[in-house]
Design an enzyme around this catalytic site. Structure first.
Site, short mmCIF file in Angstrom:
data_model
loop_
_atom_site.label_atom_id
_atom_site.label_comp_id
_atom_site.label_asym_id
_atom_site.label_seq_id
_atom_site.Cartn_x
_atom_site.Cartn_y
_atom_site.Cartn_z
N LYS B 63 35.72 42.53 50.10
CA LYS B 63 36.09 43.33 48.93
C LYS B 63 34.87 44.12 48.46
O LYS B 63 33.76 43.57 48.42
CB LYS B 63 36.59 42.37 47.83
CG LYS B 63 37.10 43.04 46.57
CD LYS B 63 37.61 41.97 45.58
CE LYS B 63 38.14 42.56 44.29
NZ LYS B 63 38.65 41.51 43.36
N SER B 137 43.11 42.18 41.87
CA SER B 137 42.32 43.35 42.21
C SER B 137 41.90 43.37 43.67
O SER B 137 41.52 44.42 44.17
CB SER B 137 41.07 43.42 41.31
OG SER B 137 40.25 42.29 41.50
N SER B 161 42.87 37.56 40.82
CA SER B 161 42.70 38.59 41.86
C SER B 161 42.61 38.04 43.27
O SER B 161 42.75 38.80 44.23
CB SER B 161 41.42 39.40 41.58
OG SER B 161 41.54 40.13 40.38
#
Lengths: 589, 589
Positions: B63, B137, B161
């Protein structure tokens, strides 16, 4: 030993002593003498009925920001006072242990101060030199103990309130690890960091009180700040403790008399076998500044700021503006301070947690101001006093302040990581003059020393272990216990059902063998150690063949885990039972 | 099994697969194919040289709020990007374990969102139904794993997330206990609560990755948020787990399809022997609301608010106002929220920590919105998604989200107290369809299942213990190991140097006796358990005579702590060595 006086006579004696001292500012509320007599009588009756009361008949005072059922809790602010229905769990634990409550003591209002002067109930004068401050915020509790009005007292400690007044009045102040004692029923100062603390005239009694307060069985339903000691908390200092000390830079501005007292404590630690090394205090001091110069003040505002805003005329003129100054602090600044404190904590943990340093010895206070000096500069003088205390709770440390000199008070603090409470108390004993450590403070507390035994210490998690050979004190493998936080509980002997044999091991070890029915056995000297469970597990897991751990029957009829050995090793091994034990066998050649 | 393809061929295959999927919004940066080939070749060489590489050749995505040396870290905001010199410790650990980094993935900007649409790099479409959101997210990481573009991926998780996008895309998301994995080198969202999380297609591979990330040896110098698992962390669920579930009130508004999937997971747990009880979620849900409706938003402002204030035109129009809304939050409100969270944590701890309930099973998400629905109400739809995830990090819980159905994604989460990670992973296996649990997801990962063994789990503190009698699985005292968090590691036999005798104990037990030199012994069946050190200590301390613990030599030449017995008990006891073990003896007797 004379027969104990009657409850009424004891109550009258307490009353008379307090009155004779002429220090009315020490107390905010006192228990009426008749009620006091009733409390003594009740404790006598409980003891007579066989209740085990570790604090039977000991008198104590409670700082007036801690709830005692039926008595107003003022936090040093009369208009703020309310009468609680229930006592704080800490107070309930003391009463259950047979202690007798004498009254509520004065404090710096809302526990905000280190001077002992910020109270409408009067500035509390120093016990030894009344022209000087008592220290605060737990001013009344410390002076009541120092004057011998009570045996011990409860204080609270956020920035040093349980240690600064101990230092100024020549007594012991234990500031336990945060959460070891419940803070339920305490008016919050800075709730994340508040602790209940203990004042006494000896380390022995202070630890005994802490043992009662810290009892995991003490009810503290839903107290989010209560924490139980972890299973690796050390039960004693290592055999050769390394203690950190302040260097010359950190001592700049400290009164010469206090430096001299500090150096005498350091010398006493060295004489007792400690290695003392200089430690850089920079991260400690930076953390300390966060409490009052940063956004943590917002916790004080969250606790009582709304009330102060609504009652501006009822608040101490020094305390009020300190707390209300936090009204407009920003949340993101507090978040940043929390973050910075986390970084500093990691630095300190790297120093104290993973290194050989098990304790820091520091002066408790840098100076001892007069009442006049504080009146002239109430904020500045106060701020300077917290140099060596304010960081302790922020960094999740524990501390014990003792007076290493006697006579002119000069506090030094032993402090270390969370859950090293028992280590710090033992080192504090070493740093204290022997006469003091033994409780011979002229107040009739000599029995404290005799009581300074295992059961009077806080009950940290432990497992007992009986050792009979190379792990005995002074023997080659004893360090395997001391480096794991183990503590010698007592030296005793097995039940007379064992043989001791000399094994063919390196280093030489004996094997303890339970004899079968009909065989004749002897008693064998053993030491019983208490070891933290984590240390016990790694110790047992690492034992080499042919050693084994099972139950060992002791002379007193009890049974504890201890050293045995595998059957194979016993065959043909030389029987040395007649020596009475391994040490006697070695001494005999 | 075919020969492995060349490094260049493997790199080209990764590249081709990603390109073929036509989901450019998943990636922010991709490793060039030549560099990827070099990484595969390097891992091959290390493996050939004998390095133990638990993730050899496994591909992973990161990420883009986690640092990879030499690659920009954008946090989903191009103007914010900087190029770090060092990779985050989490990434370094994966590379050291032989995993191959494929690229950086898209995310809700500043990790603020649960939808996966809040990014200038494009809204990430769902892996299964592109008209729906991917969740965020960690949107790109989850979709890259779900599409089989990489074997696993790193996400981060503050409010869900690491779990919400796992649920929406039908994969596994592990949100470990806070601090188990270092968050150094991660752009903070809400620093107190941020976690690095793991996405994979099987629990087995996700746990293996977590084992690498959580290795205490992983360097994370001075990371104040790193925590090591404590010595009483359970290594497995109890023998008869009690699992809490949501009641009808808590499920109001949850999509019927998701409720059906949830009920199927509950039914699977029941079928596997769990007792499922309804739990009141009130304190959990109140804690969750504190994250966005309270003052904890100030942590986000403290992290990136200053930058956003200075670059208003560079920020996502939904994310920017969320973070800057915290600019004027008061510190005393944050202090009050911290306080309230502490109370709620105590309530939850009372429920999960001290009761029989070792886990909660909950839907991971209440609904699965379309991209259009989010576009129409970006804040409202997002807020509703966190109902079952937002409280987890605030309350210091850990969680695993799995897809119990297959086909149409329907995530359910198993969650429990800090350090119950291994319990939740095991229960998540039980809640998952067998075909899935075995890794048969059609992506060639069937070998994951075979690798789903002891060494692939996070290395929580433990001590090995060999048992040979009443503590064997299914025997009367086995519960003494399972209630202490113990886990069966393997069934094996001793070295051929033991006798087994039947002791006169109640319940009946055998005694394992090492034979002396020259005597003939046999092999005896033993189970090797791993037990948390604290449980090991209390277990050993509580053993009755004549049992003892020492070293037991195993057939493979190793030696582990295990059951022996005192010499006295062996004399005259019946020799049952020939049976080969206690269970065989019982079966024959």
């Amino acid at each position: 030993m004379t027969a104990p006086a009657s409850p009424a006579a004891r109550a009258a004696a307490v009353e008379a002593r307090i009155d004779a001292d002429g220090r009315p500012e020490v107390w905010i509320e006192r228990v009426p003498v008749a009620e006091l007599a009733g409390a003594f009588a009740s404790v006598d009756a409980r003891a007579a009925a066989g209740e085990e009361l570790p604090l039977a008949g000991r008198t104590f005072a409670v700082k007036d920001n801690i709830d005692v059922a039926g008595v107003p809790t003022s936090a040093g602010c009369p208009a703020f006072a309310t009468v609680p229905d229930r006592s704080a769990p800490a107070v309930r634990a003391l009463l259950a242990a047979g202690a007798v409550h004498v009254g509520k003591t004065n404090l710096d209002q809302f526990a905000t101060g280190l001077v002992g002067t910020r109270s409408p109930y009067g500035a509390v004068r120093n016990a030894v030199d009344p022209s000087r401050v008592s220290g605060g915020s737990s001013s009344g509790s410390a002076v009541a103990v120092a004057l011998g009005q009570v045996d011990f007292a409860l204080g609270t400690d956020t920035a040093g309130s349980g240690r600064v007044p101990a230092a100024f009045n020549g007594i012991v102040g234990i500031k336990p690890t945060r959460g070891l004692v419940s803070t339920e029923g305490v008016v919050p100062a800075c709730r994340s960091f508040d602790c209940v603390s203990v004042f006494a005239r000896t380390v022995g009694l202070a630890e005994r009180v802490l043992a009662v307060l810290a009892d995991p069985a003490t009810p503290a339903t839903g107290d989010p700040h209560r924490r139980l000691p972890p299973p690796d908390a050390p039960l004693a200092p290592p055999a050769a403790p390394v203690v950190g000390r302040a260097g010359p830079d950190a001592l700049v501005g400290v009164d010469p008399g206090l430096v001299a007292g500090y150096e005498s404590a350091v010398a006493r630690l060295v004489a007792a076998g400690c290695t003392v090394v200089e430690v850089d205090l920079t991260p400690f001091l930076e953390a300390g500044r966060l409490l009052y110069e940063g956004a943590f003040l917002a916790e004080r505002y969250a606790a009582v700021g709304g009330w102060i805003d609504a009652h501006p005329g009822d608040v101490d003129p020094v305390v009020g503006p300190i707390i209300t100054s936090a009204r407009d602090l920003g949340a993101s600044r507090l978040a940043a301070d929390v973050d910075r404190l986390g970084q500093l904590s990691a630095e300190v943990e790297a120093l104290l947690g993973s290194s050989e340093v098990c304790s820091l010895v520091l002066p408790t206070v840098p100076t001892h101001p007069t009442l006049d000096e504080v009146a002239a500069d109430p904020v500045g003088v106060n701020a300077a006093l917290g140099r060596f205390t304010t960081f302790v709770n922020l960094l999740d440390l524990c501390a014990v302040s003792v007076d290493p000199v006697g006579g002119l008070p000069c506090g030094v603090s032993l402090l270390g990581p969370a859950w090293s409470d028992r280590v710090q108390a033992d080192l504090a004993r070493l740093a204290t003059a022997p006469a003091q450590g033994a409780g011979a403070d002229g107040d009739g507390d000599a029995d404290d020393a005799a009581a300074d035994d295992a059961w009077a210490r806080p009950a940290f998690p432990s497992v007992l272990l009986a050792v009979a050979g190379a792990h005995l004190s002074g023997q080659p493998l004893n360090h395997q216990l001391t480096t794991r936080g183990g503590r010698l509980v007592r030296t005793t002997a097995t039940a007379p059902v064992y043989r001791l044999v000399a094994l063919a091991t390196e280093p030489p070890k004996p094997g303890l063998v339970h004899v079968g029915p009909g065989s004749s056995g002897g008693t064998v000297e053993v030491e019983v150690w208490e070891v933290p469970p984590v240390g016990f597990a790694t110790f047992v897991a690492g034992l080499p063949r042919p050693m084994a751990i099972g139950q060992v029957a002791l002379a007193d009829g009890s049974s504890v885990p201890g050293f045995l050995c595998e059957p194979e090793a016993v065959d043909g091994a030389r029987d040395i039972t007649a020596s009475g034990g391994w040490r006697a066998h070695l001494a005999g050649g």
